[in-house]
Design a protein around this motif. Structure first.
Motif, short mmCIF file in Angstrom:
data_model
loop_
_atom_site.label_atom_id
_atom_site.label_comp_id
_atom_site.label_asym_id
_atom_site.label_seq_id
_atom_site.Cartn_x
_atom_site.Cartn_y
_atom_site.Cartn_z
N UNK A 1 -9.56 14.28 19.54
CA UNK A 1 -8.31 13.55 19.29
C UNK A 1 -8.30 12.21 20.02
N UNK A 2 -8.80 12.20 21.24
CA UNK A 2 -8.81 10.97 22.03
C UNK A 2 -9.71 9.92 21.40
N UNK A 3 -10.84 10.37 20.81
CA UNK A 3 -11.76 9.44 20.16
C UNK A 3 -11.10 8.70 19.00
N UNK A 4 -10.08 9.29 18.43
CA UNK A 4 -9.36 8.69 17.30
C UNK A 4 -8.12 7.93 17.73
N UNK A 5 -7.81 7.94 19.02
CA UNK A 5 -6.60 7.30 19.51
C UNK A 5 -5.35 8.14 19.32
N UNK A 6 -5.50 9.42 18.99
CA UNK A 6 -4.35 10.27 18.66
C UNK A 6 -3.57 10.74 19.88
N UNK A 7 -4.21 10.78 21.04
CA UNK A 7 -3.48 11.17 22.25
C UNK A 7 -2.60 10.02 22.71
N UNK A 8 -3.17 8.82 22.76
CA UNK A 8 -2.39 7.63 23.15
C UNK A 8 -1.19 7.41 22.24
N UNK A 9 -1.37 7.70 20.95
CA UNK A 9 -0.29 7.46 19.99
C UNK A 9 0.70 8.62 19.90
N UNK A 10 0.42 9.73 20.60
CA UNK A 10 1.34 10.86 20.61
C UNK A 10 1.22 11.78 19.41
N UNK A 11 0.17 11.60 18.61
CA UNK A 11 -0.01 12.46 17.43
C UNK A 11 -0.51 13.83 17.83
N UNK A 12 -1.34 13.89 18.87
CA UNK A 12 -1.87 15.16 19.37
C UNK A 12 -1.77 15.19 20.88
N UNK A 13 -1.65 16.38 21.45
CA UNK A 13 -1.57 16.49 22.90
C UNK A 13 -2.95 16.57 23.53
N UNK A 14 -3.02 16.29 24.82
CA UNK A 14 -4.21 16.56 25.61
C UNK A 14 -3.98 17.90 26.30
N UNK A 15 -4.78 18.90 25.94
CA UNK A 15 -4.55 20.23 26.50
C UNK A 15 -5.86 20.95 26.73
#
Length: 211
Positions: free
Chosen positions: A113-127
């Motif tokens: 998710x982080x590789x796609x920028x989805x954590x920064x954008x709030x689309x997916x959590x870091x867990x």
């Protein structure tokens, strides 16, 4: 990307690998990299030959999802598929912040998710705990039961023990003809593709990111 993987492994093994892999298998795979390494080591009388995980070792340094994917819900799938064959879970658990090997299925989903920028954008959590991912999706109201027919990029949670507690997580690659295809980290300490019947007993629930 398949050509890039072939070129990377060929760089590590030498040009002979590329011709051999294309002629015998049509291209690169982690399993044929292992086969070639074993064959060459035996031929040369060496203990080992090259780095069978060279492809994943190199690709982990690239913001792959942000630079080379098609975007949308397929980006995380493309990133995850690029890691198939990784054994041991590096760099996923160390990227998360752990100093030693841990159960890394959730770390793998988070890293992808982080590789796609989805954590920064709030689309997916870091867990790092499956239950933490579950709580995040529940709080957002982005949660579906196991009878749901998922789509690419959905997050699939599993309950191997059948006790109502999720203990494993992966990424949905696609769903076709009643079968869910996934990419999972820490499947036997390896990143693998797997498949399950829609509504299968091992499936717990789905997290539904809003890409």
């Amino acid at each position: 990307m398949e050509h890039i993987k072939l070129a990377l492994q060929g760089y590590n093994f030498g040009g002979g690998y590329i011709t051999w892999a294309v002629d015998k298998y049509g291209g690169y795979s982690y399993s044929n990299a292992v086969e070639f390494s074993t064959m060459q080591a035996a031929k040369l009388g060496w203990e080992r030959y090259g780095d069978t995980q060279y492809v994943s070792h190199v690709l982990r340094y690239y913001p792959y999802g942000r630079a080379f994917t098609t975007g949308g819900d397929t980006a995380i799938v493309e990133v995850a598929l690029s890691q198939v064959g990784n054994v041991g879970g590096q760099p996923y658990w160390s990227w998360y912040g752990f100093s030693e090997h841990v159960d890394w299925c959730a770390c793998f989903v988070s890293w992808s998710a982080e590789q796609c920028g989805y954590i920064d954008s709030g689309i997916l959590p870091k867990f790092a705990l499956c239950t933490s991912g579950e709580a995040w999706f529940k709080e957002k109201g982005q949660w579906a039961d196991r009878t749901y027919e998922p789509k690419a990029g959905d997050i699939i949670f599993f309950d191997w023990d059948g006790n109502g507690v999720t203990t494993h997580v992966g990424i949905v690659q696609k769903c076709e003809d009643g079968t869910v295809y996934t990419v999972e980290g820490n499947s036997g300490d390896e990143c693998r593709t797997r498949s399950y019947p829609v509504g299968g007993k091992a499936i717990y629930r789905y997290g539904l990111p809003r890409y």
